[in-house]
Design an enzyme around this catalytic site. Structure first.
Site, short mmCIF file in Angstrom:
data_model
loop_
_atom_site.label_atom_id
_atom_site.label_comp_id
_atom_site.label_asym_id
_atom_site.label_seq_id
_atom_site.Cartn_x
_atom_site.Cartn_y
_atom_site.Cartn_z
N ASP A 8 1.33 -1.48 0.24
CA ASP A 8 0.23 0.30 -0.19
C ASP A 8 1.14 1.29 -0.49
O ASP A 8 1.44 1.58 0.44
CB ASP A 8 -0.80 -0.17 1.72
CG ASP A 8 -1.49 -0.88 1.35
OD1 ASP A 8 -1.99 -2.14 -0.03
OD2 ASP A 8 -2.73 -1.31 2.11
N ASP A 131 -15.14 -3.05 -1.76
CA ASP A 131 -15.13 -3.06 -0.51
C ASP A 131 -16.82 -3.62 0.76
O ASP A 131 -16.80 -2.21 0.39
CB ASP A 131 -13.89 -1.90 -0.10
CG ASP A 131 -13.12 -1.79 -1.07
OD1 ASP A 131 -11.76 -3.13 -1.36
OD2 ASP A 131 -12.44 -0.85 -1.30
#
EC number: 5.3.1.16
Length: 239
Positions: A8, A131
């Protein structure tokens, strides 16, 4: 099953969030390229990149870093975060040459845009990240919870022509408590999408569980960075 290590990106660094909270961030490296190269030496074939800055504001912010990782490794890269217009998709797929782009917010808010991309690039290069928070789809870097039930949304994606989804249970992400296999098993039974598990992987047993259930892939992040998992062993077993 694909075992996909994750990096990330935020402000050019490799970080991890806790349950998607931008205020609960751990910096693991100031040189993400070195991490990517280490994954490659360990036997990884794929790499999952997320531009957290892009996910939050809707514009790419770590573009040159992604280009550098692509140029200096042989990893098959999938990238998500802030990909909400055609120019960004074209830049990643055609100019930088990543293998797959991941649409999240854009897939929810602009289904016609998603359809166009599927027609132009094909479903192998356009992946949708779904998500989930408390049974509903979240967008904008997990900051906005919609009123869209996740199973309804997945059915819609299937009708549009999506083949592969990355499913993240936000409540599990970064917690090292194990994936929500009940959720993933339910999703697999309800549709024919390729499911990539994301969020909560704690150790090697989670990868073995996912393999037995024949999921398409599993993404590993914090468990590696915290020394909880032997990725090199899993890459050897997978190959």
């Amino acid at each position: 099953m694909k075992i996909i290590p994750a990096i990330d990106l935020q402000n050019g660094e490799a970080v991890r969030l806790y349950k998607g909270d931008y205020d609960k961030k751990t910096v693991y490296s100031k040189n993400p390229l070195e991490i990517a190269q280490k994954f490659e030496r360990m036997g990884a074939t794929d790499l999952h990149l997320v531009d957290l800055d892009g996910a939050k504001i809707g514009q790419t912010r770590n573009l040159e870093l992604v280009r550098k990782i692509k140029d200096e490794t042989r990893l098959k890269i999938e990238i998500g975060g802030g990909i909400r217009d055609f120019d960004t998709v074209r830049m990643y797929l055609e100019q930088i040459g990543v293998e797959r782009v991941i649409l999240g917010t854009a897939a929810v808010e602009k289904p016609d845009f998603l359809k166009e991309l599927l027609i132009k690039y094909g479903p192998s290069r356009i992946v949708v990240g779904v998500d989930i928070r408390e049974g509903f789809v979240s967008t904008s870097g997990w900051l906005e919870k919609t009123s869209l039930p996740y199973l309804s949304f997945l059915k819609k994606l299937e009708r549009i022509g999506v083949k592969t989804t990355i499913i993240t249970d936000i409540s599990k992400d970064g917690t090292l408590t194990g994936p929500n296999f009940k959720l993933y098993d339910e999703i697999s039974k309800e549709n024919s999408l390729n499911v990539i598990i994301s969020g909560g992987v704690k150790d090697n047993s989670d990868i073995q569980r996912a393999t037995r259930s024949d999921f398409y892939g599993i993404i590993v992040g914090k468990a590696y960075y915290e020394g909880k998992i032997n990725l090199e062993k899993e890459f050897r077993n997978a190959n």
